[in-house]
Design a protein around this motif. Structure first.
Motif, PDB file in Angstrom:
ATOM      1  N   ILE A   1     -23.776  41.023  -3.543  1.00 30.51           N
ATOM      2  CA  ILE A   1     -24.079  40.885  -1.898  1.00 30.51           C
ATOM      3  C   ILE A   1     -22.963  41.543  -1.216  1.00 30.51           C
ATOM      4  CG2 ILE A   1     -25.260  38.473  -2.503  1.00 30.51           C
ATOM      5  CD1 ILE A   1     -22.476  37.032  -1.560  1.00 30.51           C
ATOM      6  N   HIS A   2     -23.397  42.023  -0.079  1.00 35.63           N
ATOM      7  CA  HIS A   2     -22.624  42.796   0.957  1.00 35.63           C
ATOM      8  C   HIS A   2     -22.402  42.250   2.281  1.00 35.63           C
ATOM      9  CE1 HIS A   2     -24.241  45.408  -2.322  1.00 35.63           C
ATOM     10  NE2 HIS A   2     -22.673  45.771  -2.404  1.00 35.63           N
ATOM     11  N   PRO A   3     -21.937  40.644   2.480  1.00 31.28           N
ATOM     12  CA  PRO A   3     -21.945  39.958   3.755  1.00 31.28           C
ATOM     13  C   PRO A   3     -20.974  40.531   4.910  1.00 31.28           C
ATOM     14  CG  PRO A   3     -20.582  39.035   2.124  1.00 31.28           C
ATOM     15  CD  PRO A   3     -21.113  40.038   1.453  1.00 31.28           C
ATOM     16  N   LEU A   4     -19.986  41.281   4.701  1.00 34.21           N
ATOM     17  CA  LEU A   4     -19.344  41.864   5.737  1.00 34.21           C
ATOM     18  C   LEU A   4     -19.465  43.290   5.903  1.00 34.21           C
ATOM     19  CD1 LEU A   4     -15.816  41.035   3.765  1.00 34.21           C
ATOM     20  CD2 LEU A   4     -16.900  39.778   5.446  1.00 34.21           C
ATOM     21  N   PRO A   5     -19.606  43.436   7.321  1.00 36.75           N
ATOM     22  CA  PRO A   5     -19.960  44.867   7.815  1.00 36.75           C
ATOM     23  C   PRO A   5     -19.090  46.096   7.079  1.00 36.75           C
ATOM     24  CG  PRO A   5     -18.706  43.619   9.489  1.00 36.75           C
ATOM     25  CD  PRO A   5     -19.160  42.728   8.472  1.00 36.75           C
ATOM     26  N   GLU A   6     -17.768  45.589   6.587  1.00 33.06           N
ATOM     27  CA  GLU A   6     -17.153  46.839   6.034  1.00 33.06           C
ATOM     28  C   GLU A   6     -17.565  47.001   4.693  1.00 33.06           C
ATOM     29  OE1 GLU A   6     -14.023  44.226   8.426  1.00 33.06           O
ATOM     30  OE2 GLU A   6     -15.692  43.850   7.179  1.00 33.06           O
ATOM     31  N   LEU A   7     -18.361  46.369   4.052  1.00 36.38           N
ATOM     32  CA  LEU A   7     -19.112  46.777   2.934  1.00 36.38           C
ATOM     33  C   LEU A   7     -20.454  47.398   2.837  1.00 36.38           C
ATOM     34  CD1 LEU A   7     -18.240  43.223   1.203  1.00 36.38           C
ATOM     35  CD2 LEU A   7     -16.804  45.134   1.277  1.00 36.38           C
ATOM     36  N   HIS A   8     -20.762  47.797   4.063  1.00 38.01           N
ATOM     37  CA  HIS A   8     -21.967  48.402   4.246  1.00 38.01           C
ATOM     38  C   HIS A   8     -21.711  49.939   4.406  1.00 38.01           C
ATOM     39  CE1 HIS A   8     -23.822  44.738   6.444  1.00 38.01           C
ATOM     40  NE2 HIS A   8     -23.578  44.631   5.195  1.00 38.01           N
ATOM     41  N   TYR A   9     -21.891  50.553   2.988  1.00 36.60           N
ATOM     42  CA  TYR A   9     -21.368  52.090   2.771  1.00 36.60           C
ATOM     43  C   TYR A   9     -22.710  52.864   2.996  1.00 36.60           C
ATOM     44  CZ  TYR A   9     -17.340  49.729   1.164  1.00 36.60           C
ATOM     45  OH  TYR A   9     -16.322  48.812   0.848  1.00 36.60           O
ATOM     46  N   PRO A  10     -22.577  54.044   3.370  1.00 36.33           N
ATOM     47  CA  PRO A  10     -23.749  55.134   3.458  1.00 36.33           C
ATOM     48  C   PRO A  10     -24.279  55.234   1.824  1.00 36.33           C
ATOM     49  CG  PRO A  10     -21.556  56.203   3.673  1.00 36.33           C
ATOM     50  CD  PRO A  10     -21.316  54.621   3.889  1.00 36.33           C
TER      51      PRO A  10
ATOM     52  N   HIS B   1     -18.722  66.168  -5.204  1.00 33.17           N
ATOM     53  CA  HIS B   1     -19.853  66.041  -5.608  1.00 33.17           C
ATOM     54  C   HIS B   1     -20.585  65.076  -4.846  1.00 33.17           C
ATOM     55  CE1 HIS B   1     -23.198  66.227  -8.670  1.00 33.17           C
ATOM     56  NE2 HIS B   1     -23.141  65.076  -8.675  1.00 33.17           N
ATOM     57  N   PRO B   2     -21.828  65.356  -4.410  1.00 28.81           N
ATOM     58  CA  PRO B   2     -22.644  64.450  -3.813  1.00 28.81           C
ATOM     59  C   PRO B   2     -22.889  63.048  -4.604  1.00 28.81           C
ATOM     60  CG  PRO B   2     -24.335  66.076  -4.202  1.00 28.81           C
ATOM     61  CD  PRO B   2     -22.642  66.339  -4.902  1.00 28.81           C
ATOM     62  N   THR B   3     -22.110  62.319  -4.597  1.00 26.04           N
ATOM     63  CA  THR B   3     -22.334  61.023  -5.453  1.00 26.04           C
ATOM     64  C   THR B   3     -22.852  59.921  -4.559  1.00 26.04           C
ATOM     65  OG1 THR B   3     -19.871  60.224  -5.066  1.00 26.04           O
ATOM     66  CG2 THR B   3     -20.580  61.344  -7.097  1.00 26.04           C
ATOM     67  N   THR B   4     -23.818  58.906  -5.305  1.00 24.14           N
ATOM     68  CA  THR B   4     -24.149  57.854  -4.356  1.00 24.14           C
ATOM     69  C   THR B   4     -23.350  56.736  -4.431  1.00 24.14           C
ATOM     70  OG1 THR B   4     -25.411  56.883  -6.055  1.00 24.14           O
ATOM     71  CG2 THR B   4     -26.475  58.704  -4.954  1.00 24.14           C
ATOM     72  N   ARG B   5     -23.339  55.759  -3.559  1.00 25.43           N
ATOM     73  CA  ARG B   5     -22.494  54.535  -3.747  1.00 25.43           C
ATOM     74  C   ARG B   5     -22.875  53.590  -4.826  1.00 25.43           C
ATOM     75  NH1 ARG B   5     -26.186  51.908   1.118  1.00 25.43           N
ATOM     76  NH2 ARG B   5     -27.816  51.216   0.037  1.00 25.43           N
TER      77      ARG B   5
ATOM     78  N   ARG C   1     -12.862  59.197   0.378  1.00 28.30           N
ATOM     79  CA  ARG C   1     -12.584  58.080   1.234  1.00 28.30           C
ATOM     80  C   ARG C   1     -10.933  57.744   1.003  1.00 28.30           C
ATOM     81  NH1 ARG C   1     -16.514  55.732   4.350  1.00 28.30           N
ATOM     82  NH2 ARG C   1     -18.204  57.308   4.433  1.00 28.30           N
ATOM     83  N   LEU C   2     -10.379  57.988  -0.136  1.00 32.96           N
ATOM     84  CA  LEU C   2      -8.965  57.481  -0.471  1.00 32.96           C
ATOM     85  C   LEU C   2      -8.098  58.763  -0.241  1.00 32.96           C
ATOM     86  CD1 LEU C   2      -9.460  55.577  -3.736  1.00 32.96           C
ATOM     87  CD2 LEU C   2      -9.357  54.679  -1.447  1.00 32.96           C
ATOM     88  N   VAL C   3      -8.472  59.949  -0.005  1.00 30.80           N
ATOM     89  CA  VAL C   3      -7.276  61.125   0.188  1.00 30.80           C
ATOM     90  C   VAL C   3      -7.896  61.979   1.575  1.00 30.80           C
ATOM     91  CG1 VAL C   3      -6.241  62.922  -0.777  1.00 30.80           C
ATOM     92  CG2 VAL C   3      -6.887  60.996  -2.228  1.00 30.80           C
TER      93      VAL C   3
ATOM     94  N   HIS D   1     -17.793  50.249 -12.994  1.00 33.53           N
ATOM     95  CA  HIS D   1     -17.473  50.125 -11.561  1.00 33.53           C
ATOM     96  C   HIS D   1     -17.999  51.367 -10.568  1.00 33.53           C
ATOM     97  CE1 HIS D   1     -15.298  46.393 -12.544  1.00 33.53           C
ATOM     98  NE2 HIS D   1     -14.491  47.349 -13.278  1.00 33.53           N
ATOM     99  N   THR D   2     -18.758  51.116  -9.584  1.00 37.79           N
ATOM    100  CA  THR D   2     -19.199  52.092  -8.836  1.00 37.79           C
ATOM    101  C   THR D   2     -18.432  52.507  -7.665  1.00 37.79           C
ATOM    102  OG1 THR D   2     -20.331  50.548  -7.244  1.00 37.79           O
ATOM    103  CG2 THR D   2     -21.679  51.312  -9.290  1.00 37.79           C
ATOM    104  N   HIS D   3     -18.688  53.593  -7.140  1.00 36.48           N
ATOM    105  CA  HIS D   3     -18.007  54.222  -6.073  1.00 36.48           C
ATOM    106  C   HIS D   3     -17.767  53.102  -4.717  1.00 36.48           C
ATOM    107  CE1 HIS D   3     -17.466  58.377  -6.849  1.00 36.48           C
ATOM    108  NE2 HIS D   3     -18.504  58.188  -7.755  1.00 36.48           N
TER     109      HIS D   3
END
Length: 546
Positions: free
Chosen positions: A18-27, A185-189, A35-37, A210-212
């Motif tokens: 589940i992804h109830p927070l707006p911050e957890l809605h990734y493209p 590389h065009p990885t998906t979430r 995203r980290l660097v 664990h996924t991206h």
């Protein structure tokens, strides 16, 4: 190259996320390394210090260059998207670079604990079907010993820092010759980014995938809401990077917000105090054993070192006792935020939040983004508040095992993940830890949580460390047995045993007292510092059967 993902990872077999927070809605298309660097460089934070290691500093701009060069070198050597890349280091900058480089080119980083022996490495690497190993030369010997039995590894890259001779590819030569620019590389979430193997406290290590977006979600839920992680923070501590707890604390969390990570190799309590002073650590992450060692071995540490930079501490891996919480707060003026997380769930999912009143008797509340309930292990039904049961969790991360359909089925109930912990959901909404499911002692029909007894025994000043298990007994089924490491000047024997037993009887229900106490020089531990109670139980069972 091995690219196939086992059927056991397919979503139909996995946890309900589940992804109830707006911050957890990734493209749909997202890469954790960018995203980290890269994002920080592009948004003007390239000069921020990303890593402090000894006297060295690495900025975000420099880190991106290092990641890009290694990523290009890996591609040149045939590493393809989906390949598993073993990363075997102590807590060094090259470990961070290697994980991020693998992820940026679409491969899957597989950090390896430094103390693993060849036999253990063979099991893990063959199970993961890894194609490449990047290894610190100080840890090369076990890889070389394992190589003849590794089925899928076709490349070993060595970071030579101690002049150890080898006939593998050289990390420095490869990166020096590689290009500075690299498109991700065009990885998906939902592509795999990280594999971590369980520490084996309850049996053979299992690969957790664990996924991206799951890696990012640990920062955007826990680190964001509970720790208030910010750009001016310096995260430091001694959990190993291959430990899910350490991977989050020392890689994902600081890099997510453009902050700094303080890396210290093989850090003891004195090393941590030096790092707090020299690196300006604001968030200190460790385990209860290390906090206790800081207090016992450096009783004047808060006076002899400049620790004013600290704003909070984080603990996981073992239950945090009232005693440790109070002593550390009195000495260092900051609170320790206890949390429960697992390799399978990637990081902490129950904790207090900074600014909340902490009740040291409870782990806390579900981390924002997660839901928790306590269920009857037999029926799966939620139990009433105040009643002990099995913790079930649902959130942006969940239990997904690599190629272990048997364990996968056991780990879920209706899509909820079962980390294997006994909890009480209290009337005040806090979750109170009782024990691991396999640490629950059943004696004469009574359910006795071993960690509850440990916490009381630890209150005695004569006790340095303690582990409590259920030992086989003909009359009661099991009895409570305590393995005690006494402090240096304590006299182990009948008098101390009676003192410990009386203290427990006066503090807890009398049936919980340890009917047997054994004094030992040390307790068996995993590399991450967790007590291996399973070894103590096996020893007692073997002795009983003899």
């Amino acid at each position: 190259m091995q690219e196939n993902v086992p059927e056991s990872y397919l979503p139909d077999d996995g946890p309900q996320l589940i992804h109830p927070l707006p911050e957890l809605h990734y493209p749909e298309e997202i890469n954790v390394a960018t995203r980290l660097v890269d994002r920080h460089v592009e948004e003007g934070r390239g000069d921020n210090v990303a890593i402090r290691f000894g006297d060295a500093e690495i900025t975000y701009a420099e880190l991106r260059t290092r990641v890009n060069r290694l990523g290009n070198a890996l591609k040149e050597r045939g590493v393809e998207p989906g390949d598993r890349v073993v990363v075997r280091f102590t807590n060094r900058p090259e470990a961070v670079v290697s994980c991020l480089a693998a992820q940026k080119i679409g491969a899957v980083a597989l950090p390896s604990m430094k103390l693993l022996r060849a036999k253990e490495l063979v099991h893990i690497i063959n199970n993961a079907e890894a194609s490449t190993v990047i290894v610190y030369d100080d840890l090369l010997d076990e890889i070389d010993e394992a190589l003849p039995d590794l089925d899928t590894v076709d490349d070993v890259i060595v970071v030579q820092r101690h002049g150890i001779e080898h006939d593998h590819a050289d990390y420095d030569d490869l990166t020096a010759a590689a290009d500075d620019d690299l498109d991700a590389h065009p990885t998906t979430r939902d592509d795999l980014a990280l594999m971590l193997y369980t520490s084996g406290t309850t049996g053979q290590p299992k690969g957790a995938t664990h996924t991206h977006r799951q890696v990012l979600a640990t920062a955007d839920s826990y680190a964001n809401y509970c720790l208030n992680a910010a750009e001016d923070d310096v995260f430091g501590g001694n959990p190993p990077l291959p430990f899910a707890y350490g991977y989050g604390d020392l890689l994902t969390f600081p890099l997510r917000v453009g902050a700094t990570t303080s890396l210290v190799e093989n850090a003891g309590p004195g090393d941590l105090l030096e790092a707090i002073e020299n690196h300006g650590i604001t968030v200190l992450c460790s385990i209860p054993t290390a906090f206790n060692q800081m207090l016992s071995k450096f009783p004047d540490g808060h006076e002899n070192y400049d620790t004013d930079s600290l704003r909070l501490a984080v603990s996981a891996g073992e239950p945090l006792t009232h005693n440790t919480f109070n002593r550390f707060k009195d000495a260092y003026g900051v609170e320790i935020y206890d949390g429960i997380g697992t390799t399978e769930m990637l990081h902490i999912f129950v904790s207090h939040r900074e600014g909340q009143e902490i009740d040291p008797g409870a782990t806390g509340y579900p981390v924002p983004g997660y839901e928790c309930k306590v269920i009857d292990p037999d029926t799966g039904e939620e139990v009433p508040r105040g009643e002990a049961g099995l913790l079930a969790v649902r959130g942006p991360t969940g239990i997904s095992y690599w190629d272990r359909p048997d364990k996968q089925a056991e780990a879920l109930v209706d899509g909820w993940s079962l980390p294997g912990d006994i909890y009480v959901h209290r009337e005040d909404d806090r979750l109170e830890y009782k024990s691991r499911e396999d640490d629950l002692i059943i004696s004469s029909g009574y359910n006795i949580p071993g960690p509850e007894v440990e916490a009381v025994i630890e209150e005695r000043e004569e006790v340095s460390e303690v582990a409590v298990i259920g030992a086989p007994d003909e009359e009661r089924g099991q009895i409570v047995k305590a393995f005690v490491v006494p402090i240096a000047d304590a006299k182990a024997g009948e008098d101390l045993t009676e003192t410990i037993q009386t203290h427990v009887k006066n503090t807890l229900a009398p049936y919980k007292y340890p009917r047997a106490v054994e004094y030992v020089d040390e307790l068996p531990r995993t590399e991450t510092g967790k007590i291996q109670r399973v070894k103590l139980r096996e020893r007692e069972r073997d002795q009983h059967e003899d």
